[in-house]
Design a protein around this motif. Structure first.
Motif, mmCIF file in Angstrom:
data_model
loop_
_atom_site.group_PDB
_atom_site.id
_atom_site.type_symbol
_atom_site.label_atom_id
_atom_site.label_comp_id
_atom_site.label_asym_id
_atom_site.label_seq_id
_atom_site.Cartn_x
_atom_site.Cartn_y
_atom_site.Cartn_z
ATOM 1 N N THR A 8 -2.519 1.023 -3.018
ATOM 2 C CA THR A 8 -2.764 1.294 -1.600
ATOM 3 C C THR A 8 -3.419 2.661 -1.492
ATOM 4 O O THR A 8 -2.919 3.642 -2.069
ATOM 5 C CB THR A 8 -1.443 1.232 -0.817
ATOM 6 O OG1 THR A 8 -0.898 -0.081 -0.983
ATOM 7 C CG2 THR A 8 -1.669 1.491 0.664
ATOM 8 N N SER B 57 -4.935 -6.192 1.756
ATOM 9 C CA SER B 57 -4.567 -5.895 3.134
ATOM 10 C C SER B 57 -5.243 -4.615 3.595
ATOM 11 O O SER B 57 -5.729 -3.823 2.776
ATOM 12 C CB SER B 57 -3.049 -5.811 3.297
ATOM 13 O OG SER B 57 -2.557 -4.617 2.758
ATOM 14 N N THR C 285 -2.588 -4.477 11.351
ATOM 15 C CA THR C 285 -2.229 -4.615 9.939
ATOM 16 C C THR C 285 -2.606 -6.035 9.545
ATOM 17 O O THR C 285 -2.085 -6.997 10.115
ATOM 18 C CB THR C 285 -0.733 -4.396 9.724
ATOM 19 O OG1 THR C 285 -0.393 -3.127 10.268
ATOM 20 C CG2 THR C 285 -0.388 -4.419 8.243
ATOM 21 N N SER D 114 -1.453 -8.893 3.333
ATOM 22 C CA SER D 114 -0.220 -8.376 2.736
ATOM 23 C C SER D 114 -0.429 -8.311 1.233
ATOM 24 O O SER D 114 -1.505 -8.634 0.732
ATOM 25 C CB SER D 114 0.959 -9.296 3.059
ATOM 26 O OG SER D 114 0.898 -10.468 2.260
ATOM 27 N N LYS D 115 0.608 -7.913 0.509
ATOM 28 C CA LYS D 115 0.498 -7.891 -0.952
ATOM 29 C C LYS D 115 0.663 -9.276 -1.577
ATOM 30 O O LYS D 115 0.516 -9.420 -2.788
ATOM 31 C CB LYS D 115 1.535 -6.940 -1.545
ATOM 32 C CG LYS D 115 1.187 -5.469 -1.374
ATOM 33 C CD LYS D 115 2.163 -4.592 -2.158
ATOM 34 C CE LYS D 115 1.857 -3.124 -1.956
ATOM 35 N NZ LYS D 115 2.844 -2.267 -2.661
ATOM 36 N N THR E 3 -5.141 -1.955 0.797
ATOM 37 C CA THR E 3 -4.446 -2.314 -0.433
ATOM 38 C C THR E 3 -5.378 -3.243 -1.203
ATOM 39 O O THR E 3 -5.810 -4.276 -0.678
ATOM 40 C CB THR E 3 -3.106 -2.991 -0.145
ATOM 41 O OG1 THR E 3 -2.280 -2.050 0.531
ATOM 42 C CG2 THR E 3 -2.414 -3.431 -1.433
ATOM 43 N N HIS F 280 9.171 -11.869 4.391
ATOM 44 C CA HIS F 280 8.634 -10.736 5.158
ATOM 45 C C HIS F 280 9.244 -9.412 4.692
ATOM 46 O O HIS F 280 8.529 -8.413 4.537
ATOM 47 C CB HIS F 280 8.880 -10.941 6.654
ATOM 48 C CG HIS F 280 7.932 -11.935 7.270
ATOM 49 N ND1 HIS F 280 8.197 -12.606 8.431
ATOM 50 C CD2 HIS F 280 6.722 -12.373 6.858
ATOM 51 C CE1 HIS F 280 7.170 -13.397 8.723
ATOM 52 N NE2 HIS F 280 6.270 -13.286 7.779
ATOM 53 N N GLY G 132 7.494 -8.086 1.835
ATOM 54 C CA GLY G 132 6.061 -7.816 1.972
ATOM 55 C C GLY G 132 5.187 -9.042 1.793
ATOM 56 O O GLY G 132 3.996 -8.925 1.478
#
Lengths: 458, 458
Positions: free
Chosen positions: A108, A164, A176, A179-180, A208, B406, B409
């Protein structure tokens, strides 16, 4: 004039010494690496945080002032130039690597991090960042132009690397996106809308990105060919064979000559493929190299050579990465314009043949190098800045190349973005209805037209 | 009532016998493979061309009637159910493979083409289509839910396969997005906005998708483990080693048991990894298998076995693809609900442990199988349709799994889409501001809210 003072005062009161109106700062933000004209901003703000970015956007919105993001300044199509003045939002101080998450193969970062620095810091974890445009680019800028480079044939472009992002919108909301998790089918993919949007829809404040395991064993191969056509044919055969090379690059004779002069090497001055393969054992590499050697030979290649020592390979790829600078060095008093198109792989020989034909017809020196595994190639055009006639021919050459790419089912830019120079091709590429929808999307995120105005849309 | 007659008359006059209001047709379009409730449309239109799709959209717009696209009906989250009635727009007759462009490694198809048929027709060209969700899905539906499957770890999801699309908008415009060029940075990426949009923004009428060279040499390996944790640890080590397996799948003991019963096999009934590797030589494969064997052993694996004969491998992967049906077969009077989440790879052991804990706490039988290389796993939940108490517990289990994903992540769905069931999780996943922007995007393309209403957005 009153308004200018007002918004500058507002900036200074909120952001203090991070605001500059000094001549040198304005001049530095008025140009990029590839666009000839300069456009001075009224002020430069050196943002140090997402809060700073939001403050700039709030003031810009309140005062109706344009905001153009800027970081490494390495863009080639005028992507980061403040053509309508206003604020140059410099993100280069947002250069922290916030985390390297080795167990999840990602990092990140803030948008001003340079990709080489990320790869350097990932190395002790046995990982690397796979997009390498050559210049010393920032990750935010690379995401904003959907950059790629020599490793895209294996690892994909920025689109495949960004897991992300945080994006600040003009209205002050921060999204946002992603996600990862490596994949998701949860709702609309807004993330990809901001990749390649050149900051015209919002400002990326955090990313990220994927990191990949450093391959255990790596080797490079080189084959030279009598013609560019034959070299491209060999590249298509390698891709079609089910091999997954790390890189497969074409350079024409002219480019090899420039590289030889630049770094003192003695590569044969003929169209050349440079290929890199990786594997989990030496014997695996030997098998891959043998197959590549056969395929190159079948396509008429000769002088097949391989290198597996780190130093030899580093030298070879440094040569490739320096090709652009090597060519520029040959004509020190010239200004250069590099352009890229991308076509379906099988159309690559025809696209390159047309490029060579145009260069002859227009009497231009136009060396070609390309990420041939992706159908993407670059031409470096150059002339003395005062040679108006040559620049007119360079313009015609660019147009001819894009027209041919479109006729072959390709795109006007594979990895440099649209910026200023390629706006005029968008309707030919997508049709007017699709461009109209792009305008509607722009209006949704930026109804006042303040974010990097004058870019992308014709 | 008058209005209904009016739009039906308009449909019949434009589309003749392609319009059906027959009971059987309506019932067939009222359900999918995974959602318990049924929702009858008022009419089914069997579109045979983009013109038919545009005619349906024009009538829907004029009369304010909902349109929900439908093809194979294999969705799992209610994605294609006409919850507000109106027209079920059946695209299954648009099933022509328009071209297989082998030199460019791609095919152009209508949205109703089933992916297995495309792979079958690509095979004589030495190519295959790399996304394999298991069920007999249509490519339009797969793009609309951003489907993936066992090969995504190597080749990516539908997002990476779709090179270009034609999309019909509600207002009658048809967008052409993308091209056969492998990469582009020309303007806003609208294509990815429609991938995973479940037909709520427009109707896909044509797709050009990537095909990949059939690997020359392929082998499969199996290792069994005492715990799911240990199996996942081995999978993470394989990915981290720089190997690029074609597939790496986890099945738990329960699933192996079901498969053994279903196909009469005798796999050890323990948590198991099934891995497939490919290469350009046998010796390369042997090296990869040896390394995988070592890594599995390091993680506590045993009974390592390999298979390289086509028939053995086909049997193994048929077992994996049939696992869902094998499990359903064990409980013939039960209705099942399969759910998927996706988390960052390193969080997978914790996500699966929580899943097992929830199953124990809620007294549910919850076999797990997963695309572990991507951090994505599925749980098959099932109960007698009348067992309201069990269904309440199943609901709590799903919610617990998503909450854990969630917290780690991850995302509420890796590959099934949002449909009806996962709408309630979107705000937790993205935050209310991002969901608000998704709503604005929806309003841009569908101001009347007629395209697949009730899906995706909470």
């Amino acid at each position: 004039m009153t308004q200018t003072v007002t918004y500058l005062e507002a900036l200074q009161s909120r952001l203090g010494e991070r605001v500059s109106t000094g001549r040198a700062d304005l001049a530095q933000h008025a140009k990029d690496e590839g666009y000839p004209q300069t456009y001075l901003p009224d002020a430069v703000v050196y943002a140090e945080s997402e809060q700073d970015v939001l403050a700039v956007l709030e003031i810009a919105r309140a005062h109706g002032v344009p905001v153009t993001p800027f970081a490494a300044g390495s863009s080639l199509e005028g992507n980061a130039l403040p053509v309508k003045g206003g604020i140059s939002l410099d993100l280069s101080r947002m250069s922290r690597i916030l985390s390297i998450d080795a167990p999840n193969f990602c990092a990140t970062v803030e948008p001003g991090v340079l990709y080489r620095e990320l790869s350097r810091q990932a190395r002790p974890h046995g990982l690397f960042f796979a997009v390498d445009p050559g210049a010393d680019c920032s990750l935010g800028g690379m995401a904003s132009t959907c950059a790629s480079g020599t490793a895209a044939v294996r690892y994909g472009t920025m689109r495949q690397q960004v897991l992300s992002m945080r994006v600040a919108l003009l209205d002050g909301r921060v999204l946002t996106l992603g996600s990862k998790a490596r994949k998701s089918s949860a709702g609309y993919d807004l993330k990809d809308l901001f990749i390649g949007a050149e900051g015209t829809l919002g400002i990326i404040t955090e990313l990220t990105v994927r990191l990949h395991p450093l391959p255990t064993f790596v080797a490079s191969a080189r084959s030279v060919f009598e013609t560019v056509d034959a070299a491209v044919e060999a590249a298509v055969m390698v891709i079609g064979s089910g091999l997954h090379p790390e890189r497969i690059e074409l350079v024409d004779a002219e480019t090899v000559r420039a590289v030889n002069l630049y770094v003192g090497s003695a590569h044969p001055e003929l169209p050349t493929l440079w290929i890199e393969v990786a594997g989990s054992s030496r014997v695996e590499l030997e098998g891959q190299l043998a197959l590549i050697g056969e395929l190159c030979q079948d396509a008429g290649g000769s002088q097949f050579a391989t290198a597996s020592a780190e130093s030899e390979r580093a030298e070879l790829w440094a040569a490739r990465h320096n090709a652009y600078y090597a060519l520029k060095r040959l004509f020190p008093d010239h200004t250069s314009q590099t352009t890229d198109v991308c076509v379906p792989i099988s159309a690559l020989p025809e696209a390159i043949a047309e490029t060579e034909r145009l260069a002859r017809e227009l009497d231009l020196h136009a060396p070609v190098m390309g990420h041939v595994g992706d159908g993407n190639f670059h031409v470096l055009l150059h002339a003395h800045p005062d040679d108006a006639d040559a620049w007119a021919r360079i313009g015609r050459m660019s147009e001819g190349m894009v027209a041919k790419a479109h006729a072959l089912g390709g795109t006007c830019t594979g990895e440099h973005g649209v910026g200023l120079r390629k706006r005029k091709y968008l309707e030919a590429e997508y049709g007017s209805e699709t461009v109209a929808v792009m305008r509607e999307v722009k209006a949704l995120f930026d109804p006042q037209g303040l974010l990097n105005p004058g870019k992308i849309l014709p």
